[in-house]
Write a protein that holds these residues in place. Structure first.
Motif, PDB file in Angstrom:
ATOM      1  N   GLU A 140       0.843  -1.817  -0.157  1.00  0.00           N
ATOM      2  CA  GLU A 140       0.023  -0.257   0.106  1.00  0.00           C
ATOM      3  C   GLU A 140       0.487   1.195   0.260  1.00  0.00           C
ATOM      4  OE1 GLU A 140      -2.574  -0.149   3.347  1.00  0.00           O
ATOM      5  OE2 GLU A 140      -4.387  -1.142   2.263  1.00  0.00           O
ATOM      6  N   LEU A 143       1.477   1.670  -3.841  1.00  0.00           N
ATOM      7  CA  LEU A 143       0.423   2.749  -3.890  1.00  0.00           C
ATOM      8  C   LEU A 143       0.756   4.034  -4.232  1.00  0.00           C
ATOM      9  CD1 LEU A 143      -1.362  -0.607  -3.811  1.00  0.00           C
ATOM     10  CD2 LEU A 143      -0.609   0.159  -5.643  1.00  0.00           C
ATOM     11  N   GLU A 338      -7.181   1.051  -4.634  1.00  0.00           N
ATOM     12  CA  GLU A 338      -5.899   1.291  -4.702  1.00  0.00           C
ATOM     13  C   GLU A 338      -5.397   2.445  -5.109  1.00  0.00           C
ATOM     14  OE1 GLU A 338      -4.753  -2.247  -5.757  1.00  0.00           O
ATOM     15  OE2 GLU A 338      -4.670  -3.994  -4.302  1.00  0.00           O
TER      16      GLU A 338
END
Length: 757
Positions: A140, A143, A338
């Protein structure tokens, strides 16, 4: 979370480290010359002036900290130790001077690569020092830095820049030396495009009729010229233009003169060759000009970061629409979260407000994107809430005081409905005038302790939403709905709460009445009389009932039109030159734009998701949706620099400052004031109406005996006023007249801030 502290140079040296002159001017100059990469964006940059100062310090014999040779020489073997030691440096050295310590360190850090571990380490340092939040999952974090999952690192330098702007959200200003000179950053609204999967075509007469009635497209002249040159690469632009214009004028074949074409001269060709080439050119022009293959449609979708959508439509021809990210029909809800939702939820926890607005035609998948299928937890709203709740738990574990609340409202015309139950305002008039303020101030929100409670609140709101069946959507949402998450948090070193708001907006779908059939059953109130007999009658109740769908359509389109005008005005403001009058932004023209005004101004991080339908019959509406997304991507906002603080925190800070001043004045007044006896002259005004007077007769005999009688004569009604002065003694407070006047001013200011003046 680590503690935020300002670490001085004396705090960096343990007793085991020795100070000596170990860094020569030659090595410093060499290190600087061998590193042409740009300096970091934060802290004090490593400039020639800085290096000169370091050289002068060494030349003067001032002790300089020598880093252990073992640590620097073997840095590639244990980078974690190097980063751990350097994490105690102040930011001016951590993000600048350490790059000049040695060539080994510079090779290890590799600051020229934004994906290097050096920038990732700086992101971790600023999160520890400034109480900022990053997800615990490394995927994450990648991202957030713009990477593609676990296979590609993101741009950590860009992520550090975003975190650096938020470094003072939870710690007082002025605690790091790199704060001076930070300029405000301008950024654009993030726009995304999502193309829903095509619906299965029904093999019936209606589907065949739609194919036959596809909207034809006449390409613009420049595009037809380009296509003509593409089919015949030897043809110049001028020759192609002449051929097309000649065809438009109705000539039997293209012009005979082809000087512009890169061909042999006409004298070198036979008559048969000329006729054959002329006929081939005529066929080519006929194919380009009259080919029936162009109709309004979505030609191609280029998915991924910086993706694009290619469309062809009347009046535009071929057009490419660019977006920050494009999601095709094979993209999942997880992909959209995302790329879009994760950044917004992280920013909310870091004290930055935001908004996610979903726009598109009716039936393009807006509600599915936001809330997922019925009775599911696959929507963006649920995923974002789950991420925020997980972050809230971590913040509480690290010593934060956190409160999370949610409001779920629906905008229908000028009416705002609380989908979680309870009125907004005392009556409808108050709702229409002040409803948006009640919502933005959090007067209709519910606390969210966990994910289960949030899901129940969403379900109860879903049951109250306006939904209806139309020709374009079986579960069409007939109003604009907003889910507003409000996060209030306070660190251990703060006295006031930092408030951030995330608005998740599911806009009602724009629609053509001819396609949605919203006016299909509309009728007119009144009766039908044949002769003397009334054969039919439509009551007013039936009239309004029949116009429900068309009224909903009008309210939806009016709100969307006002939103579009606001975006246009914001773009016009950016094009204005300094000194020009700025155009008015019509946020107050509808309740929808009043609620969305914070998302388009200030420091709010706003994202717009444009949902589109891939079918050819909806191509014109799809192009209009893509055009709106392009307009939104041109809107610039400003953050950083002299950033505005949270309004609630600013008011609380002002009240605290005023209360402190009042307290200081009262202490001074208590010392200065004293009671004193003073004689004052009091003036009274007397109204004498007794003009007749009183007469005493001493000779008159009274009934009870004795002499003397008083006679009161009648007044003439005139008034006679005169002043009487009297000397009065009393005690008064003296000695602090100026302080009392200032105290009254501060009390009035306090009442104004509280809205009680």
């Amino acid at each position: 979370m680590g503690c935020a502290a300002s670490i001085s140079g004396a705090d960096l040296a343990p007793s085991s480290l020795k100070y000596e002159k170990a860094v020569s001017s030659d090595s410093i100059g060499t290190a600087h010359k061998s590193s042409p990469e740009p300096v970091p964006v934060v802290g004090t940059p490593v400039s020639h002036k800085r290096i000169s100062q370091m050289q002068e310090t060494i030349a003067e014999g001032v002790p300089v900290l020598k880093w252990p040779q073992k640590l620097l020489g073997d840095a590639p073997d244990h980078p974690w130790m190097v980063y751990k030691v350097l994490s105690f440096l102040p930011w001016s050295q951590k993000a600048g001077d350490v790059l000049c310590l040695s060539s080994t360190l510079r090779r290890l850090f590799n600051p020229g690569d934004p994906r290097s571990e050096y920038w990732r380490w700086l992101c971790s340092c600023i999160c520890n020092d400034a109480f900022l939040y990053l997800p615990s999952s490394e995927t994450e974090v990648k991202l957030l830095a713009g990477g593609e999952g676990s296979d590609m690192d993101g741009d950590y330098r860009m992520l550090l820049k975003e975190l650096w702007i938020l470094r003072h959200r939870f710690i007082p200003r002025g605690e790091d030396a790199g704060d001076a000179g930070v300029q405000a950053e301008r950024f654009r609204v993030s726009t995304f495009c999502r193309m829903r999967p095509p619906r299965p075509a029904a093999l019936d007469g209606a589907a065949a009729f739609e194919m036959l009635t596809a909207v034809p497209v006449q390409l613009p002249l420049n595009q037809r010229v380009a296509l003509l040159q593409q089919k015949n690469p030897k043809l110049t632009r001028a020759a192609a233009m002449k051929m097309l214009m000649n065809k438009e004028c109705g000539a039997a074949k293209p012009l005979e003169s082809h000087e512009e074409k890169m061909e042999p001269k006409d004298s070198e060709k036979t008559e048969a060759t000329k006729d054959a080439e002329g006929q081939a050119d005529a066929d080519l022009v006929s194919d380009i000009s009259t080919a029936p293959g162009f109709s309004a449609s979505v030609v191609s979708v280029n998915r991924g970061q910086n993706g694009s959508v290619l469309t062809v439509s009347p009046g535009i021809g071929f057009r490419t629409w660019q977006f920050a990210n494009v999601f095709d029909q094979h993209s999942s809800q997880r992909d959209l979260y995302e790329r879009c939702g994760l950044r917004l939820s992280t920013s909310l926890v870091n004290g930055q407000s935001g908004a996610l607005i979903v726009y598109g035609q009716t039936g393009s998948g807006k509600t599915h994107t936001m809330f997922g299928p019925p009775r599911s937890t696959d929507g963006l709203v649920t995923r974002i809430a789950a991420d925020i709740l997980a972050a809230v738990k971590k913040r509480r574990d690290s010593g934060f005081e956190v409160h999370l609340g949610v409001s779920y409202v629906e905008v229908f015309g000028n009416d705002i409905t609380n989908l979680l139950g309870g009125p907004i305002g005392a009556n409808r008039g108050q709702n229409q005038r002040m409803g948006h303020k009640y919502v933005l101030e959090g007067q209709c929100e519910e606390p969210v302790p966990d994910q289960e409670a949030f899901s129940k609140l969403l379900e109860s709101g879903e049951e109250r939403k306006r939904k209806a069946h139309t020709e374009m959507n079986e579960r069409s949402t007939r109003a604009h709905s907003l889910v507003i998450l409000r996060l209030r948090q306070r660190s251990a070193v703060q006295e006031t709460f930092v408030e951030s708001i995330l608005s998740l907006v599911d806009l009602g779908g724009s629609e053509k009445v001819s396609k949605s059939k919203a006016n299909e059953n509309a009728c007119t109130a009144g009766g039908v009389v044949v002769g003397d007999t009334e054969t039919a009658r439509v009551t007013w109740a039936e009239y309004y009932k029949s116009r429900e769908r068309i009224t909903e359509t009008n309210h939806i389109n009016k709100g969307l039109l006002t939103l579009k005008r606001c975006v246009q005005a914001l773009n016009e403001r950016q094009r204005c030159k300094p000194g020009e009058k700025l155009p008015r932004v019509p946020f107050q023209d509808s309740k929808l734009t009043q609620l969305l005004q914070p998302a388009w101004s200030g420091e709010s991080s706003t994202s717009v998701v444009v949902c589109c339908s891939p079918e050819d019959k909806h191509a014109e509406e799809t192009v209009q949706s893509l055009r709106f997304g392009e307009m939104c991507s041109s809107v610039e906002q400003e953050r950083g620099g002299a950033a505005s603080q949270d309004p609630c925190a600013a008011v609380s800070e002002a009240l605290k400052r005023i209360d402190g001043q009042i307290k200081e004045l009262e202490a001074v007044i208590l010392k200065k004031e004293r009671w004193e006896w003073r004689q004052t002259t009091r003036k009274d005004v007397v109204d004498a109406l007794d003009t007749g007077g009183v007469e005493c007769d001493t000779e008159a005999t009274m009934e009870l005996g004795g002499k003397g009688a008083i006679t009161m004569k009648a007044d003439d009604g005139s008034s006679k006023k005169h002043s009487i002065e009297q000397q009065v003694w009393g005690q008064v407070l003296v000695g602090a007249e100026e302080e009392n006047a200032r105290r009254e001013e501060l009390i009035q200011m306090r009442l104004k801030l509280l809205g009680e003046a």
